[in-house]
Design an enzyme around this catalytic site. Sequence first.
Site, short mmCIF file in Angstrom:
data_model
loop_
_atom_site.label_atom_id
_atom_site.label_comp_id
_atom_site.label_asym_id
_atom_site.label_seq_id
_atom_site.Cartn_x
_atom_site.Cartn_y
_atom_site.Cartn_z
N TYR A 114 -10.46 -4.88 12.94
CA TYR A 114 -9.32 -3.95 12.86
C TYR A 114 -8.99 -3.42 14.26
O TYR A 114 -7.85 -3.55 14.74
CB TYR A 114 -9.65 -2.81 11.90
CG TYR A 114 -8.69 -1.64 12.01
CD1 TYR A 114 -7.32 -1.83 11.82
CD2 TYR A 114 -9.15 -0.37 12.31
CE1 TYR A 114 -6.44 -0.76 11.94
CE2 TYR A 114 -8.29 0.70 12.42
CZ TYR A 114 -6.93 0.50 12.24
OH TYR A 114 -6.07 1.55 12.37
N LYS A 135 0.82 -1.21 0.00
CA LYS A 135 0.00 0.00 0.00
C LYS A 135 0.85 1.26 0.00
O LYS A 135 0.38 2.32 -0.36
CB LYS A 135 -0.93 -0.01 1.22
CG LYS A 135 -2.10 -0.98 1.04
CD LYS A 135 -2.82 -1.21 2.34
CE LYS A 135 -1.87 -1.82 3.31
NZ LYS A 135 -2.39 -2.47 4.47
N ALA A 154 3.35 -0.56 10.19
CA ALA A 154 2.96 -1.51 9.13
C ALA A 154 1.75 -2.29 9.60
O ALA A 154 1.81 -3.00 10.60
CB ALA A 154 4.12 -2.47 8.85
#
Length: 329
Positions: free
Chosen positions: A141, A36, A74
Amino acid sequence: MNILVTGGAGYVGSHVVEELLKTGDHRVVILDNLQKGHRESLLGGEFIEGDLADTSLLYRIFAQHDIEAVVHMAADSLVGESVQHPDKYFHNNVTNGLNLLNAMVRHSARYIVFSSTAAVYGEPIATPITEEHPQAPTNPYGESKLFFERIMARYDHAYGLRHISLRYFNAAGASPSGKIGEDHRPETHLIPIILEVALGQREHVTICGTDYDTPDGTCVRDYIHVADLAAAHLLALEALAEGAASSVYNLGNGEGFSVREVIDMVEKVVGKPIAREEGERRPGDPAVLVASSQRIIQELGWRPKYHDLETIVETAWFWHKEHPQGFGS
Ligand code: UDP
């Protein structure tokens, strides 16, 4: 200090790298798998393309660069995606993160600043949210980030690895230097999506849910400028270097804006109407997330420089106008 920045080629990561390099005091090593992140977003430091799953690479980096401190960013970070693919989130954010902690312990690296999130709180029972607020994430998440915070607390207790977790609210805007900004593929974040509408790259922005229990029915979020967020990482590193105990800090501006208010602000900044459509709720989204950042203000002297939404949107617009195709422009 020799600092390893994981995820340093990402949106927040590249702004943290810019902030660290500005001091002139640190040797910065950046590890990013570029899934990403963007190589072009790095304004300096030593770049290593690689993944946290690669433990032998991690051990080599710690040994060769004599890493003392880590800024760990990350991770996967999309609420909606995490609901669909919890396996990916627990694997990348927890299992691979453990590889990093184990490499730190093995090589006696002393401390870590961790990119955490407001999503650890879940649906707030009190606003603004303080760090003591119960943590009950509504999506994988937030859960993956909370697990990692708890793992770090255990590693501190057992191995003396000190950490500061920074619970970001909604990172937004672009560097005041004009050199770096937000470029996700595909873009899922509200402000860049609205700016793509302003640039004629999208027909409209979809408002994800209009039946929330908020003044205008849309979700309310606390937007924080990415440069203010980056500055907090430096303060956290300095505090840990001076011997601070492990801690956790919220990072927001303490003011909530609804999705409709954000679209209105972009209209004002870009000077043209933004087409909007009303859509379904996005799974996993709490109605309101607004921070109390009093703890980091008091304990680390954090002072946000770009706290008003208009300035945040202006810096984002400046970068998007100059880079209509993101880092590929
Ligand atoms: N949102 C929206 N339309 C979009 C993207 C986001 O209405 O196309 C809403 C989303 O539901 C949330 C807010 O905007 O309430 C901020 O979402 P974003 O993805 O930017 O950040 P997050 O809150 O997930 O960290």
